[in-house]
Design a protein around this motif. Sequence first.
Motif, PDB file in Angstrom:
ATOM      1  N   HIS A  60     -55.990  36.932 -43.803  1.00 34.45           N
ATOM      2  CA  HIS A  60     -55.001  35.864 -43.624  1.00 34.45           C
ATOM      3  C   HIS A  60     -54.811  35.599 -42.130  1.00 34.45           C
ATOM      4  N   CYS A  61     -55.279  34.443 -41.659  1.00 36.35           N
ATOM      5  CA  CYS A  61     -55.059  34.124 -40.254  1.00 36.35           C
ATOM      6  C   CYS A  61     -55.179  32.614 -40.025  1.00 36.35           C
ATOM      7  N   HIS A  62     -54.675  32.193 -38.897  1.00 34.22           N
ATOM      8  CA  HIS A  62     -54.646  30.764 -38.543  1.00 34.22           C
ATOM      9  C   HIS A  62     -55.427  30.546 -37.258  1.00 34.22           C
ATOM     10  N   VAL A  63     -56.709  30.881 -37.333  1.00 31.39           N
ATOM     11  CA  VAL A  63     -57.600  30.841 -36.169  1.00 31.39           C
ATOM     12  C   VAL A  63     -58.267  29.474 -36.007  1.00 31.39           C
ATOM     13  N   LEU A  64     -58.417  28.742 -37.108  1.00 27.83           N
ATOM     14  CA  LEU A  64     -59.083  27.428 -36.992  1.00 27.83           C
ATOM     15  C   LEU A  64     -58.286  26.525 -36.061  1.00 27.83           C
ATOM     16  N   PRO A  65     -58.960  25.841 -35.138  1.00 29.43           N
ATOM     17  CA  PRO A  65     -58.236  25.063 -34.129  1.00 29.43           C
ATOM     18  C   PRO A  65     -57.707  23.716 -34.638  1.00 29.43           C
ATOM     19  N   GLY A  66     -56.478  23.408 -34.206  1.00 27.50           N
ATOM     20  CA  GLY A  66     -55.923  22.066 -34.379  1.00 27.50           C
ATOM     21  C   GLY A  66     -55.730  21.584 -35.800  1.00 27.50           C
ATOM     22  N   ILE A  67     -55.522  22.504 -36.712  1.00 31.38           N
ATOM     23  CA  ILE A  67     -55.381  22.058 -38.099  1.00 31.38           C
ATOM     24  C   ILE A  67     -53.992  22.354 -38.665  1.00 31.38           C
ATOM     25  N   ASP A  68     -53.319  23.331 -38.090  1.00 29.30           N
ATOM     26  CA  ASP A  68     -51.946  23.627 -38.524  1.00 29.30           C
ATOM     27  C   ASP A  68     -51.160  24.156 -37.321  1.00 29.30           C
ATOM     28  N   ASP A  69     -50.154  24.971 -37.552  1.00 31.87           N
ATOM     29  CA  ASP A  69     -49.354  25.493 -36.442  1.00 31.87           C
ATOM     30  C   ASP A  69     -49.993  26.730 -35.806  1.00 31.87           C
ATOM     31  N   GLY A  70     -51.265  27.003 -36.167  1.00 29.73           N
ATOM     32  CA  GLY A  70     -51.985  28.126 -35.568  1.00 29.73           C
ATOM     33  C   GLY A  70     -52.651  27.729 -34.263  1.00 29.73           C
ATOM     34  N   SER A  71     -53.890  28.187 -34.081  1.00 29.50           N
ATOM     35  CA  SER A  71     -54.611  27.930 -32.823  1.00 29.50           C
ATOM     36  C   SER A  71     -54.594  26.449 -32.441  1.00 29.50           C
ATOM     37  N   LYS A  72     -54.312  26.198 -31.161  1.00 25.32           N
ATOM     38  CA  LYS A  72     -54.164  24.807 -30.701  1.00 25.32           C
ATOM     39  C   LYS A  72     -55.501  24.165 -30.339  1.00 25.32           C
TER      40      LYS A  72
ATOM     41  N   VAL B 100     -60.103  25.115 -29.436  1.00 28.32           N
ATOM     42  CA  VAL B 100     -61.207  26.067 -29.627  1.00 28.32           C
ATOM     43  C   VAL B 100     -61.136  27.248 -28.647  1.00 28.32           C
ATOM     44  N   GLU B 101     -60.627  26.984 -27.446  1.00 27.33           N
ATOM     45  CA  GLU B 101     -60.537  28.077 -26.466  1.00 27.33           C
ATOM     46  C   GLU B 101     -59.600  29.177 -26.984  1.00 27.33           C
ATOM     47  N   MET B 102     -58.464  28.749 -27.531  1.00 30.71           N
ATOM     48  CA  MET B 102     -57.520  29.727 -28.084  1.00 30.71           C
ATOM     49  C   MET B 102     -58.146  30.460 -29.273  1.00 30.71           C
ATOM     50  N   SER B 103     -58.875  29.719 -30.093  1.00 34.01           N
ATOM     51  CA  SER B 103     -59.538  30.332 -31.255  1.00 34.01           C
ATOM     52  C   SER B 103     -60.520  31.405 -30.802  1.00 34.01           C
ATOM     53  N   ILE B 104     -61.280  31.090 -29.760  1.00 34.80           N
ATOM     54  CA  ILE B 104     -62.268  32.052 -29.251  1.00 34.80           C
ATOM     55  C   ILE B 104     -61.557  33.321 -28.764  1.00 34.80           C
ATOM     56  N   GLN B 105     -60.443  33.138 -28.074  1.00 34.39           N
ATOM     57  CA  GLN B 105     -59.675  34.309 -27.612  1.00 34.39           C
ATOM     58  C   GLN B 105     -59.200  35.150 -28.796  1.00 34.39           C
TER      59      GLN B 105
END
Length: 245
Positions: free
Chosen positions: A5-17, A19-24
Motif C-alpha cells: 500500500h503506497c502512493h508513489v505514482l506521481p501526480g495522480i492523488d495526494d501522494g507523490s507530486k 517523478v523526482e519525488m517518486s524516484i526518491q
Amino acid sequence: MIDVHCHVLPGIDDGSKNVEMSIQMLRESKAQGVEWMCFTPHFYADMIDPQSFLLKRNQAAQLLLKKMKETETEHINDSIEGISFPGFVLGAEVHYYRGIGRSEDIGKLCIGNSRYLLLEPTFRSWTPAFLEDVRSLRDEMDLKVIIAHIERYLDQDKHLVRELLDEQGIYIQSNAEAFIDRKTRKKVMKLLSEGRIDLLGSDCHNMTYRPPNLLDGWEIIEDKLGTDELRRIERNSRELIAQTV
Ligand SMILES: [Fe+2]
C-alpha cells in the motif's frame, strides 16, 4: 519486504507530486529492503470512473518507468553500482461506497492481474450494510478484499469490527506507522500477535511527513514479537505478488 500500500505514482492523488519525488521514495524503499511495491493511488467512485482512472494511472506509471530507466542508465554510465528500484505492480486504494459489492467494473481495480482489491473503509460510522458489501465483494464478485489500515477503524462499532476481523477470506492490512506510533502500537501489536493482521504497507505519500517507513515498523515488530508474525506477513505478501502476474 513487500509494501502492499503506497502512493508513489506521481501526480495522480495526494501522494507523490512528481517523478523526482517518486524516484526518491523508490530509492528510500529499496534502501530499507523493500523488494516489491503495490502502487495504490486513491480511487473515489464519485470523482472518476474506473476506465478514466486506469488511463490516468497508466500514464503516471509510464512517466515513472521512463524516469526509472533514465536514472538507472545515468548511474550505470557513472559507474555507480547498486542503484536499482523495487519491482512494482499497479493497483488502487478503492474508497468504499454503498453498493460497491454489486459494481461490475470493480474487478478492474484489483492489484495487477490478481483478485486482491485494496478497500479503504468509510470514515463515517460503519453500518451492517458496509459488511454486507464487503461480503458481496468476496462472494458475488469473487474478490480477495484487503481492508486498508485497520488501525483507523478500531473505534468503530465493536461488534462490526469484530465481525470483520473474524470473517474468513478477508485480508487485513495495517500501516507501519501504526506500529511506530506509541498511541496505536499496543492495539495493532495485539491484533498482529493474534494473527489478525495479514499484510503491511507503508502507505507512504511523500518524503517528509508520510515517508517510506516499512523498515521502522518491521524492526519494532521484530523487537516486540520476534519473527513468527513477520514470516507470516511475508508469506501472505509473496502469495499476493505471485498472483499479480
Ligand atoms: Fe493510502
